[in-house]
Design a protein around this motif. Sequence first.
Motif, short mmCIF file in Angstrom:
data_model
loop_
_atom_site.label_atom_id
_atom_site.label_comp_id
_atom_site.label_asym_id
_atom_site.label_seq_id
_atom_site.Cartn_x
_atom_site.Cartn_y
_atom_site.Cartn_z
N ASP A 291 0.84 -1.20 0.00
CA ASP A 291 0.00 0.00 0.00
C ASP A 291 0.88 1.25 0.00
N PRO A 292 1.36 1.67 -1.18
CA PRO A 292 2.24 2.84 -1.24
C PRO A 292 1.64 4.10 -0.63
N ALA A 293 0.33 4.29 -0.76
CA ALA A 293 -0.31 5.49 -0.19
C ALA A 293 -0.17 5.51 1.32
N GLN A 294 -0.43 4.36 1.95
CA GLN A 294 -0.28 4.28 3.40
C GLN A 294 1.19 4.46 3.79
N ALA A 295 2.12 3.94 2.99
CA ALA A 295 3.54 4.09 3.28
C ALA A 295 3.93 5.57 3.29
N ALA A 296 3.44 6.32 2.31
CA ALA A 296 3.75 7.74 2.25
C ALA A 296 3.19 8.47 3.47
N THR A 297 1.99 8.09 3.92
CA THR A 297 1.38 8.71 5.10
C THR A 297 2.20 8.42 6.35
N LEU A 298 2.60 7.15 6.51
CA LEU A 298 3.41 6.77 7.67
C LEU A 298 4.75 7.49 7.67
N LEU A 299 5.35 7.60 6.50
CA LEU A 299 6.64 8.27 6.39
C LEU A 299 6.51 9.74 6.78
N GLY A 300 5.45 10.38 6.32
CA GLY A 300 5.22 11.77 6.67
C GLY A 300 5.04 11.96 8.16
N SER A 301 4.33 11.03 8.79
CA SER A 301 4.11 11.10 10.24
C SER A 301 5.43 10.97 11.00
N LEU A 302 6.27 10.05 10.57
CA LEU A 302 7.55 9.85 11.24
C LEU A 302 8.44 11.08 11.11
N LEU A 303 8.44 11.68 9.94
CA LEU A 303 9.28 12.85 9.72
C LEU A 303 8.74 14.08 10.45
N SER A 304 7.49 14.02 10.87
CA SER A 304 6.89 15.15 11.60
C SER A 304 7.11 15.04 13.10
#
Length: 575
Positions: A291-304
């Motif tokens: 699920d690339p969309a979920q991966a991008a969301t998780l990555l954004g959360s971690l970087l925040s």
Amino acid sequence: MHGMNRRQFVSRMSAVAAGAALWSAASYDRALAVTAARAVRTRGTTLEQAARPVGTGAYKRLVAGPGWPLVVRGDLAGAGAGRDDRRTGLASFVQFTDLHLADVESPVRFEYLARFNDSAHRPQEALTVRGASSLVERVNAVRQGPYTGMPFGSVMATGDNTDNHERIELDWYLTVMSGGRITPSSGDPRRYEGVQNSGNAAYWNPESTLQDAYKAKGLPQIPGFLSGAARPFSAPGLSVPWYTTVGNHDDSIEGTLPDLGLLGSLYTGDRKLEGCDDATAARLSDALKHDPAQAATLLGSLLSGGGAIRKITPDEQRHPFTPTEFAKAHLDPAYTGAGPVGHGFTSDAAESGRLYYTFPLAEGVLGVSLDTTNRAGWADGSLGTAQLHWLESVLQSHSSRWYDTDGRTVRGSGGDSLIVLFSHHTSASMGNLLPDPYRPFEARHDGKALVDLLQRYPNVVAWVNGHTHENRITPHGHAVPERAFWEINTASHVDFPQHARIIELADNGDGTLSLFTTLIESAAPYVADVTDTSDAGLAALYRELSYNDPYATPDAKIGTPADHNTELLLTRPGK
């Protein structure tokens, strides 16, 4: 199976395909002698010697072990007596694949997922550029095919030449291939800013006394390792022409996430995520696969603020390149090296982003380079309809006859060339049929569709590819010998066994062709010295560390003897 001794080699021979030669432990040396007698020269190849692990501890040292004998594979045609005396060489070339030249200080990396995905972080990856240059040195020294004696006509790199499709990685790749001065570091040139001096015990901290998870597995402390890895050096460049095929790591974020131009600021920014909790890491690893969309969301959360963030030096050279920029970079005169100009790509390709083309492998032998990447993301690939139709037109223009989809013979006006295809993905890894976001209404086609097409054209003799990081050779078309071809898949040069492959095509003068496939290793010394951080010493460490990566599965990558040094027989296509 790495560097097997004689008895271990024999125990694995049950995996050899039909037609392969069998040896007892006592006759292994004789098999090597027969192999050498059939060759023009074996020096510098795994016919002569191959890396072998030694020692009983967790960390294995590598030494030079015995060579690997030639396996004759008659899956698709019989081996006629006396063919060595009648043989005429037709083409000789080298395949590089999956070099993964990595900017290890980049913010867009997922090192903290290594325990879930071994390709996310490797202890040796700071040395990818030096390792690739050492492989170039080997090709320049060997110079010719061991069975035909023909000088190499070219080298083809079948994709994943960069690790994270950054401009600086592309510069390193092009310089390694063409020659020139390289500084294999990004950000602040005065210091390393990556996970390997983070003080995080989840990573190998080579210069530190920290007892991290990797040292617990036996990896050594190596003072000066990181500074040596980043030290500028001069790459000799290939002495023969070279070509490039594009891979998924040359196309998308970590070879998985679609790059829609939205993360450029992350690539060139000053925040590097170096860790997160196990549960989040597991979710992100799964999302990257499903699920690339979920991966991008998780990555954004971690970087925040959801993970361990390190401030690093921003670097515009880390900006990701587009397909158009990829082709244009190959056309830069600074990277011409031994040629040809563009290395397969033309100015038209640069304008259109169309990264597939044909080129002459030798007189009467045509090379076809495909783009099997899918910009929708995911690691696996496919072909768009336009490229599939283009390929069929190429096959028809170089064939005097072929078969239609109903098996009927079709006569054409084209000449007859033997055809070798190159792609990054294999037939089994071309199942990614998601619509290309840049061509959303174009259908995508899988590996079976490509195999079916190739089997309609008797002039196709081989399909050479990478992606899997494994040595594996597969016959296609047992039922109709004239419509058969070989699929030759070669291991990467980032993971052990760090192979490249010499491929020679020869006419046996008896109605058959032979494809000789001979594996080669880099020019690095087999025995590494942890106190030696010279260029050669680092290249040796690159190989040894790759064998000892605690998250890797080297035995699955090296392949069987029937995937190593082989003679692959084919029926020569008739008129």
